[in-house]
Design a protein around this motif. Structure first.
Motif, PDB file in Angstrom:
ATOM      1  N   ARG A   1       5.038  13.567   0.095  1.00  0.00           N
ATOM      2  CA  ARG A   1       5.402  12.491   1.030  1.00  0.00           C
ATOM      3  C   ARG A   1       6.160  13.015   2.248  1.00  0.00           C
ATOM      4  NH1 ARG A   1       7.079   9.788  -3.767  1.00  0.00           N
ATOM      5  NH2 ARG A   1       5.342   8.572  -4.540  1.00  0.00           N
TER       6      ARG A   1
ATOM      7  N   SER B   1      -0.674  20.163   1.355  1.00  0.00           N
ATOM      8  CA  SER B   1      -0.354  19.114   2.332  1.00  0.00           C
ATOM      9  C   SER B   1      -0.715  19.558   3.739  1.00  0.00           C
ATOM     10  CB  SER B   1       1.136  18.767   2.273  1.00  0.00           C
ATOM     11  OG  SER B   1       1.483  18.236   1.027  1.00  0.00           O
TER      12      SER B   1
ATOM     13  N   PHE C   1       5.254  14.524  -5.937  1.00  0.00           N
ATOM     14  CA  PHE C   1       5.006  13.375  -5.056  1.00  0.00           C
ATOM     15  C   PHE C   1       6.017  13.331  -3.908  1.00  0.00           C
ATOM     16  CE2 PHE C   1       2.389  11.896  -8.555  1.00  0.00           C
ATOM     17  CZ  PHE C   1       1.341  11.294  -7.884  1.00  0.00           C
ATOM     18  N   LYS C   2       7.266  13.627  -4.199  1.00  0.00           N
ATOM     19  CA  LYS C   2       8.307  13.613  -3.163  1.00  0.00           C
ATOM     20  C   LYS C   2       7.995  14.644  -2.076  1.00  0.00           C
ATOM     21  CE  LYS C   2      13.260  14.171  -2.496  1.00  0.00           C
ATOM     22  NZ  LYS C   2      14.548  14.490  -3.138  1.00  0.00           N
TER      23      LYS C   2
ATOM     24  N   ASP D   1      -3.577  10.054   0.424  1.00  0.00           N
ATOM     25  CA  ASP D   1      -3.487  11.483   0.735  1.00  0.00           C
ATOM     26  C   ASP D   1      -2.455  12.169  -0.156  1.00  0.00           C
ATOM     27  OD1 ASP D   1      -5.421  11.283   2.704  1.00  0.00           O
ATOM     28  OD2 ASP D   1      -3.979  11.183   4.365  1.00  0.00           O
ATOM     29  N   VAL D   2      -1.344  11.511  -0.388  1.00  0.00           N
ATOM     30  CA  VAL D   2      -0.299  12.062  -1.259  1.00  0.00           C
ATOM     31  C   VAL D   2      -0.870  12.299  -2.655  1.00  0.00           C
ATOM     32  CG1 VAL D   2       1.897  11.534  -2.414  1.00  0.00           C
ATOM     33  CG2 VAL D   2       1.641  11.090   0.039  1.00  0.00           C
ATOM     34  N   GLU D   3      -1.590  11.312  -3.169  1.00  0.00           N
ATOM     35  CA  GLU D   3      -2.183  11.445  -4.501  1.00  0.00           C
ATOM     36  C   GLU D   3      -3.226  12.560  -4.531  1.00  0.00           C
ATOM     37  OE1 GLU D   3      -3.535   7.507  -5.468  1.00  0.00           O
ATOM     38  OE2 GLU D   3      -1.466   6.742  -5.535  1.00  0.00           O
TER      39      GLU D   3
ATOM     40  N   GLN E   1       1.948  10.394   5.107  1.00  0.00           N
ATOM     41  CA  GLN E   1       2.400   9.007   5.002  1.00  0.00           C
ATOM     42  C   GLN E   1       1.477   8.169   4.123  1.00  0.00           C
ATOM     43  OE1 GLN E   1       5.119   9.430   6.708  1.00  0.00           O
ATOM     44  NE2 GLN E   1       4.538  11.128   7.274  1.00  0.00           N
ATOM     45  N   ASN E   2       0.218   8.522   4.124  1.00  0.00           N
ATOM     46  CA  ASN E   2      -0.801   7.757   3.405  1.00  0.00           C
ATOM     47  C   ASN E   2      -0.717   8.056   1.907  1.00  0.00           C
ATOM     48  OD1 ASN E   2      -3.344   7.195   2.138  1.00  0.00           O
ATOM     49  ND2 ASN E   2      -4.248   6.991   4.179  1.00  0.00           N
ATOM     50  N   GLN E   3      -0.552   7.029   1.082  1.00  0.00           N
ATOM     51  CA  GLN E   3      -0.398   7.214  -0.361  1.00  0.00           C
ATOM     52  C   GLN E   3      -1.630   7.865  -0.987  1.00  0.00           C
ATOM     53  OE1 GLN E   3       2.321   6.952  -2.122  1.00  0.00           O
ATOM     54  NE2 GLN E   3       1.354   7.393  -4.080  1.00  0.00           N
TER      55      GLN E   3
END
Length: 86
Positions: free
Chosen positions: A30, A77, A26-27, A38-40, A34-36
């Motif tokens: 990120r 990413s 997750f780090k 998208d991170v997930e 920026q969008n949570q």
């Protein structure tokens, strides 16, 4: 290609992998997004990619495994960033 977990030991390895490296995953995601949501998505996509290479992952030492995971996260990413720009 549909990745498969073939044994109980594979499942346990994947659970341990997630428990040990989810914060790192997750780090790293990120750093690029920026969008949570998208991170997930990146973490989930990366985990699916990692399943495909399960026999290889089982052979790696802890430090090499962490680098491998970071590279997969970075690649996923960057893919999402490219898709968002088009």
């Amino acid at each position: 290609m549909n990745p498969k977990v073939n044994s109980e030991s594979d499942r346990l390895f994947l659970e341990e992998l997630y428990d040990n490296y989810n914060n790192l995953m997750f780090k790293q995601a990120r750093r690029y997004l920026q969008n949570q949501a998208d991170v997930e998505d990146v973490v989930q996509q990366s985990f699916v990619k990692l399943i495909r290479y399960l026999p290889t992952l089982k052979k790696l030492n802890r430090n090499t495994l962490a680098v491998y995971i970071v590279n997969v996260i970075r690649s996923c990413s960057i893919d999402i960033c490219r898709k968002r720009k088009t």
